[in-house]
Motif scaffolding. Structure first.
Motif, mmCIF file in Angstrom:
data_model
loop_
_atom_site.group_PDB
_atom_site.id
_atom_site.type_symbol
_atom_site.label_atom_id
_atom_site.label_comp_id
_atom_site.label_asym_id
_atom_site.label_seq_id
_atom_site.Cartn_x
_atom_site.Cartn_y
_atom_site.Cartn_z
ATOM 1 N N GLY A 131 -10.839 -14.571 13.130
ATOM 2 C CA GLY A 131 -11.790 -15.650 12.885
ATOM 3 C C GLY A 131 -12.423 -16.231 14.126
ATOM 4 O O GLY A 131 -13.040 -17.300 14.064
ATOM 5 N N ASP A 132 -12.278 -15.538 15.271
ATOM 6 C CA ASP A 132 -13.004 -15.979 16.461
ATOM 7 C C ASP A 132 -14.502 -15.779 16.230
ATOM 8 O O ASP A 132 -14.917 -14.981 15.402
ATOM 9 C CB ASP A 132 -12.572 -15.173 17.687
ATOM 10 N N TRP A 133 -15.325 -16.529 16.987
ATOM 11 C CA TRP A 133 -16.778 -16.376 16.947
ATOM 12 C C TRP A 133 -17.369 -16.747 15.584
ATOM 13 O O TRP A 133 -18.402 -16.221 15.187
ATOM 14 C CB TRP A 133 -17.193 -14.930 17.278
ATOM 15 N N THR A 134 -16.712 -17.630 14.858
ATOM 16 C CA THR A 134 -17.196 -18.009 13.534
ATOM 17 C C THR A 134 -17.633 -19.469 13.515
ATOM 18 O O THR A 134 -17.336 -20.247 14.427
ATOM 19 C CB THR A 134 -16.112 -17.804 12.458
ATOM 20 N N SER A 135 -18.300 -19.865 12.445
ATOM 21 C CA SER A 135 -18.817 -21.228 12.346
ATOM 22 C C SER A 135 -17.716 -22.246 12.100
ATOM 23 O O SER A 135 -17.853 -23.418 12.462
ATOM 24 C CB SER A 135 -19.882 -21.322 11.253
ATOM 25 N N ARG A 136 -16.609 -21.820 11.473
ATOM 26 C CA ARG A 136 -15.525 -22.779 11.188
ATOM 27 C C ARG A 136 -14.157 -22.104 11.103
ATOM 28 O O ARG A 136 -13.283 -22.542 10.367
ATOM 29 C CB ARG A 136 -15.822 -23.560 9.900
ATOM 30 N N GLY A 137 -13.975 -21.028 11.857
ATOM 31 C CA GLY A 137 -12.675 -20.360 11.903
ATOM 32 C C GLY A 137 -12.372 -19.483 10.713
ATOM 33 O O GLY A 137 -11.225 -19.062 10.528
ATOM 34 N N ASP A 167 -23.494 -11.687 10.790
ATOM 35 C CA ASP A 167 -24.707 -11.428 11.575
ATOM 36 C C ASP A 167 -24.656 -12.204 12.892
ATOM 37 O O ASP A 167 -24.857 -11.637 13.975
ATOM 38 C CB ASP A 167 -25.959 -11.860 10.797
ATOM 39 N N THR A 168 -24.388 -13.491 12.793
ATOM 40 C CA THR A 168 -24.345 -14.340 13.979
ATOM 41 C C THR A 168 -23.071 -14.111 14.787
ATOM 42 O O THR A 168 -23.106 -14.042 16.021
ATOM 43 C CB THR A 168 -24.460 -15.816 13.587
ATOM 44 N N SER A 169 -21.949 -13.992 14.104
ATOM 45 C CA SER A 169 -20.675 -13.820 14.819
ATOM 46 C C SER A 169 -20.679 -12.575 15.688
ATOM 47 O O SER A 169 -20.276 -12.614 16.863
ATOM 48 C CB SER A 169 -19.520 -13.755 13.809
ATOM 49 N N MET A 170 -21.145 -11.466 15.150
ATOM 50 C CA MET A 170 -21.149 -10.221 15.931
ATOM 51 C C MET A 170 -22.238 -10.251 17.001
ATOM 52 O O MET A 170 -22.086 -9.639 18.066
ATOM 53 C CB MET A 170 -21.285 -9.023 14.999
ATOM 54 N N LEU A 218 -28.065 -3.241 12.773
ATOM 55 C CA LEU A 218 -29.381 -3.883 12.852
ATOM 56 C C LEU A 218 -29.257 -5.395 12.960
ATOM 57 O O LEU A 218 -30.021 -6.044 13.684
ATOM 58 C CB LEU A 218 -30.176 -3.511 11.601
ATOM 59 N N MET A 219 -28.263 -5.957 12.292
ATOM 60 C CA MET A 219 -28.153 -7.415 12.203
ATOM 61 C C MET A 219 -27.767 -8.075 13.523
ATOM 62 O O MET A 219 -27.955 -9.283 13.693
ATOM 63 C CB MET A 219 -27.121 -7.792 11.136
ATOM 64 N N ARG A 220 -27.219 -7.323 14.468
ATOM 65 C CA ARG A 220 -26.678 -7.910 15.694
ATOM 66 C C ARG A 220 -27.364 -7.425 16.958
ATOM 67 O O ARG A 220 -27.024 -7.860 18.054
ATOM 68 C CB ARG A 220 -25.176 -7.568 15.806
ATOM 69 N N ILE A 221 -28.330 -6.530 16.842
ATOM 70 C CA ILE A 221 -28.795 -5.796 18.013
ATOM 71 C C ILE A 221 -30.030 -6.397 18.675
ATOM 72 O O ILE A 221 -30.400 -6.011 19.792
ATOM 73 C CB ILE A 221 -29.038 -4.319 17.618
ATOM 74 N N ALA A 222 -30.675 -7.374 18.048
ATOM 75 C CA ALA A 222 -31.930 -7.926 18.579
ATOM 76 C C ALA A 222 -31.843 -8.405 20.027
ATOM 77 O O ALA A 222 -32.811 -8.230 20.784
ATOM 78 C CB ALA A 222 -32.439 -9.052 17.673
ATOM 79 N N PRO A 223 -30.736 -9.025 20.473
ATOM 80 C CA PRO A 223 -30.705 -9.489 21.870
ATOM 81 C C PRO A 223 -30.911 -8.389 22.905
ATOM 82 O O PRO A 223 -31.320 -8.688 24.039
ATOM 83 C CB PRO A 223 -29.309 -10.106 21.992
ATOM 84 N N LEU A 224 -30.665 -7.147 22.535
ATOM 85 C CA LEU A 224 -30.926 -6.067 23.494
ATOM 86 C C LEU A 224 -32.404 -5.987 23.859
ATOM 87 O O LEU A 224 -32.747 -5.528 24.948
ATOM 88 C CB LEU A 224 -30.460 -4.727 22.925
ATOM 89 N N ALA A 225 -33.273 -6.444 22.966
ATOM 90 C CA ALA A 225 -34.706 -6.439 23.286
ATOM 91 C C ALA A 225 -34.999 -7.369 24.453
ATOM 92 O O ALA A 225 -35.900 -7.104 25.259
ATOM 93 C CB ALA A 225 -35.522 -6.847 22.061
#
Length: 312
Positions: A83-89, A52-55, A128-135
């Motif tokens: 493993g890019d964009w992750t909390s610990r690789g 959710d956060t990574s994407m 749905l899990m990644r799209i909120a910033p578009l708002a």
């Protein structure tokens, strides 16, 4: 939104994700979460966040850079494969439909907007899990049809079925109304009327409207929790998050309520957190929870430039 409000909006979703990760897929009633924990379903340390956060981070950086849809799928590939964009690789818990979209782009060389699975069985909540910033990006966009097209495109990168597109549209349009200081109930009414009135010619999308009809019932928020499903199906996730938002004003209470519904805990909590901060711009994240989330260096490196670029 001012810069700090945008950061709260983004960080609340990370905290919600991390709270939900250890109990993801556990059945409602078999646990009662009250604090940040670790291990559990994915055997990850406390404070780990998921796809959710990574994407979402991929989306944020792509928006800041003005990247193309293909650029965004390249970022998704770097996350899923390396493993890019992750909390610990470490990459874990990637949904099948999202993984298939990355494969379509990286291996099958499909154009970005054709990578999302358009099958009916592929209506999970991975868009749905990644799209909120578009708002945030679209908060001052007054052309509804343009918001519809942008929503469709960003959803179709991974989820091509009209039901998923409509789910993203309802979510983003509710956020749009909340950022204009409407209540959740008023936002749902406005969104219902707008969709019915302004996209009647899109038969594929409007045919899916019946799947979301329950959201727009006047008594939806009064339904007992037993009638709220909490699976990864896009309709269930959106219903669960909006049900919590209709019944909670406090961010901490709302996130815990969402997680304790069981099922797809991290995504339902993530979507819920975005709704709560949008409707209550003074909402604050518990300091203890934020301090326990991992890899603040990466989160800040991506989130702060986004907040700076898109703040009022």
């Amino acid at each position: 939104m001012i810069q700090q409000q945008i950061l709260n909006f983004l960080r609340a979703a990370v905290v919600a994700d991390a709270l939900g990760v250890p109990v993801e897929m556990r059945q409602r009633g078999t646990f009662q979460l009250t604090e940040m924990t670790g291990q559990g379903t994915w055997k990850q340390p406390r404070g780990s966040w998921s796809d959710d956060t990574s994407m979402t981070l991929c989306l944020l950086q792509n928006l800041v850079a003005g990247g193309s849809y293909d650029d965004l799928l390249d970022k998704f590939e770097a996350y899923v494969m390396y493993g890019d964009w992750t909390s610990r690789g470490v990459t874990f818990g990637v949904g099948r439909t999202c993984a298939n979209a990355v494969r379509n782009h990286a291996i099958n060389q499909l154009p970005a907007l054709e990578c999302g699975d358009a099958a009916e069985f592929a209506n999970g909540n991975g868009a749905l899990m990644r799209i909120a910033p578009l708002a945030v990006v679209l908060q001052h966009e007054t052309d509804f049809q343009r918001r519809v097209q942008i929503t469709r495109n960003y959803t179709a990168l991974t989820h091509g079925h009209p039901r998923s597109v409509l789910g993203s549209l309802i979510f983003l349009e509710v956020l749009h109304e909340l950022l204009l200081d409407q209540s959740v109930a008023s936002a749902l009414k406005s969104v219902h009327n707008r969709i019915v009135r302004e996209i009647p010619d899109d038969a594929a999308v409007t045919a899916e409207f019946k799947a979301y009809q329950r959201l727009f019932l006047p008594n939806f928020g009064q339904l007992p929790v037993a009638e709220i499903k909490s699976s990864s199906y896009v309709v269930d996730t959106l219903e669960a998050a909006l049900w919590v938002a209709l019944n909670s004003d406090d961010l901490k209470t709302a996130i815990l309520t969402a997680v304790n519904l069981g099922g797809d805990t991290d995504t339902i909590a993530t979507v819920t957190a975005s709704l709560i901060v949008a409707k209550n711009k003074l909402a604050t994240i518990p300091d203890e929870w934020w301090s326990q989330t991992l890899n603040h260096a990466l989160l800040d490196r991506v989130m702060i430039p986004f907040a700076e670029k898109f703040a009022d």
